[in-house]
Design a protein around this motif. Structure first.
Motif, short mmCIF file in Angstrom:
data_model
loop_
_atom_site.label_atom_id
_atom_site.label_comp_id
_atom_site.label_asym_id
_atom_site.label_seq_id
_atom_site.Cartn_x
_atom_site.Cartn_y
_atom_site.Cartn_z
N SER A 150 0.81 -1.21 0.00
CA SER A 150 0.00 0.00 0.00
C SER A 150 0.85 1.26 0.00
O SER A 150 0.51 2.25 -0.65
N GLU A 151 1.99 1.25 0.74
CA GLU A 151 2.84 2.44 0.78
C GLU A 151 3.40 2.76 -0.60
O GLU A 151 3.50 3.92 -0.99
N VAL A 152 3.78 1.73 -1.35
CA VAL A 152 4.31 1.95 -2.69
C VAL A 152 3.20 2.42 -3.63
O VAL A 152 3.40 3.31 -4.47
N MET A 153 2.01 1.86 -3.49
CA MET A 153 0.91 2.23 -4.37
C MET A 153 0.49 3.68 -4.15
O MET A 153 0.03 4.35 -5.08
N ARG A 154 0.67 4.16 -2.91
CA ARG A 154 0.29 5.55 -2.65
C ARG A 154 1.26 6.54 -3.27
O ARG A 154 0.96 7.73 -3.36
N THR A 155 2.44 6.09 -3.69
CA THR A 155 3.39 6.99 -4.35
C THR A 155 3.10 7.14 -5.83
O THR A 155 3.66 8.02 -6.47
N LEU A 156 2.23 6.28 -6.38
CA LEU A 156 1.88 6.39 -7.79
C LEU A 156 1.01 7.63 -8.01
O LEU A 156 0.12 7.92 -7.23
N VAL A 157 1.28 8.34 -9.08
CA VAL A 157 0.54 9.55 -9.42
C VAL A 157 -0.35 9.25 -10.61
O VAL A 157 0.13 8.83 -11.67
N LEU A 158 -1.64 9.46 -10.43
CA LEU A 158 -2.60 9.25 -11.50
C LEU A 158 -2.84 10.58 -12.19
O LEU A 158 -3.55 11.45 -11.68
N ARG A 159 -2.22 10.77 -13.35
CA ARG A 159 -2.37 12.01 -14.11
C ARG A 159 -3.29 11.79 -15.29
O ARG A 159 -3.32 10.70 -15.88
N THR A 160 -4.01 12.82 -15.65
CA THR A 160 -4.88 12.79 -16.81
C THR A 160 -4.46 13.90 -17.78
O THR A 160 -3.80 14.86 -17.37
N PRO A 161 -4.82 13.80 -19.05
CA PRO A 161 -4.49 14.88 -20.00
C PRO A 161 -5.13 16.20 -19.57
O PRO A 161 -6.11 16.22 -18.82
N THR A 162 -4.57 17.28 -20.03
CA THR A 162 -5.08 18.60 -19.66
C THR A 162 -6.17 19.03 -20.64
O THR A 162 -6.29 18.52 -21.76
N ARG A 163 -6.96 19.99 -20.20
CA ARG A 163 -8.03 20.55 -21.00
C ARG A 163 -8.02 22.06 -20.82
O ARG A 163 -7.59 22.57 -19.77
N PRO A 164 -8.47 22.84 -21.81
CA PRO A 164 -8.52 24.30 -21.64
C PRO A 164 -9.51 24.69 -20.55
O PRO A 164 -10.58 24.10 -20.41
N SER A 165 -9.12 25.67 -19.77
CA SER A 165 -9.98 26.18 -18.71
C SER A 165 -10.66 27.47 -19.16
O SER A 165 -10.25 28.12 -20.13
#
Length: 382
Positions: A150-165
């Motif tokens: 679990s400690e290692v899994m919490r270091t993973l970053v879930l990023r998504t593509p960007t969109r115009p704001s």
């Protein structure tokens, strides 16, 4: 070979006995540094421990004494042993994590080799048990082994593509003119807009929505994925749902719960845990209650399921088509696809496959890298 908790606890306990205040937060930081950096020599191990466990220059000398006693690695200073008041004198000669062939301090402080090996002795990596667990299927892991990951899994970053704001920021070479700021600046030059202010739209990450199957066939994988989604719900503000025979929104539960009781609260919030599977009905409920309100519009939607569905395949295809029209990207996470003999012959999986932008396995810790990379990938034509 000692594991990571044993190594960190033994070494920090020895430091505490030598008069160096080491709390649980520093011990946790030391263990995390070992996992991320994976030191292969005693010198690297010392630098790793020095950066996470020492907070005062006056602590370096007793720290080196303890380090030589436990690991026998190189140090910047030689500490005379056997003298009264020596903080490392009371340490045991053998502690968990001591390196075979390491240097043992002598009365002259120079040290000697225990078995005539080089000074830079190879350190048995404390993260090696984690390395072995990283390649094992989540379905084969016990609850204790999942907790270690679990400690290692919490270091993973879930990023998504960007969109115009809808917001914008000032830019010298922007394509659009900021009329308001241009006219405001013109008051300094007698009303003449000598300098045109420009702007470009700001960007923000696309929303992430995860629907996790918690039916009986997916229960071993659901435990592991919810540990990852706990981090996503708190760090990236992702929306998390579970489904089996009904749809349950877990986002408020995961954001309020701590890392230890997140799974317990999730189990109480989802009464259909390890039940049957009605993917089409749950997907229809999501589209009607949440998708139409804007949660799925332009978002990255990840569905974690093996595709086993008790409903008609045509219904699942209809609701998947509806979801794919509003979502930016649909990612199907099926742990069964890790097998080279897998074929999408299950009726539910076969019906949903034409409307998926990507299919990944995420069946173990190593495969989660493909999952995170797929979430951040740009959209492609199906």
């Amino acid at each position: 070979m000692p594991d990571l908790p044993e190594l960190a606890a033994s070494f920090t306990a020895a430091l505490h006995g030598a008069g160096i205040e080491v709390g649980p937060d520093r011990t946790r930081g030391f263990a995390r540094a070992l996992t991320l950096l994976a030191p292969s020599t005693t010198r690297e191990l010392r630098h790793c421990a020095l950066a996470t466990l020492v907070s005062d220059p006056e602590q370096i000398e007793p720290f080196d004494a303890v380090f030589r006693e436990v690991f026998g690695g190189p140090a910047d200073r030689d500490v005379q042993r056997g003298q009264p008041g020596d903080p490392a004198r009371s340490l045991p000669r053998t502690l968990p994590g001591r390196v075979p062939g390491a240097r043992e301090a002598t009365a002259d402080g120079r040290g000697r080799e225990a078995d005539a090996r080089p000074r830079e002795a190879t350190v048995p990596l404390a993260a090696s048990p984690l390395d072995r667990l990283a390649s094992r299927d989540f379905a084969d892991l016990s609850a204790e082994e999942l907790a270690r990951l679990s400690e290692v899994m919490r270091t993973l970053v879930l990023r998504t593509p960007t969109r115009p704001s809808r917001r914008h920021r000032t830019a010298h070479h922007g394509a659009r003119i900021d009329v308001r700021r241009t006219l405001s600046d013109s008051r300094r030059t007698g009303g003449h807009p000598l300098r045109l202010r420009r702007f470009v739209p700001r960007t923000r990450p696309r929303d992430l929505v995860v629907l996790c199957d918690i039916s009986g066939s997916m229960e071993p994988y659901a435990r592991a994925m919810l540990q990852l989604l706990y981090c996503a719900a708190r760090a990236t503000r992702a929306e998390v749902f579970t489904f089996a025979t009904r749809l349950t929104r877990l986002t408020p539960v995961l954001r309020r719960a701590g890392p230890d009781d997140a799974l317990a609260r999730a189990g109480r919030a989802a009464p259909d845990w390890s039940g049957g599977t009605r993917i089409a009905e749950c997907l229809a409920e999501f589209n009607e209650r949440f998708g139409r309100r804007g949660m799925a519009y332009g978002a990255v939607v990840a569905i974690v399921s093996d595709g086993w569905d008790t409903g008609p395949p045509a219904d699942l295809a209809t609701h998947m088509a509806r979801l794919s029209r509003v979502a930016y990207r649909v990612v199907w996470v099926n742990p069964r696809t890790a097998s080279p003999r897998y074929r999408p012959l299950v009726a539910g999986m076969a019906a949903a496959l034409p409307y998926c932008d990507a299919v990944v396995s995420a069946h173990n810790l190593a495969a989660l890298d493909d999952f995170t990379a797929t979430l951040s990938a740009p959209r492609r034509r199906r």
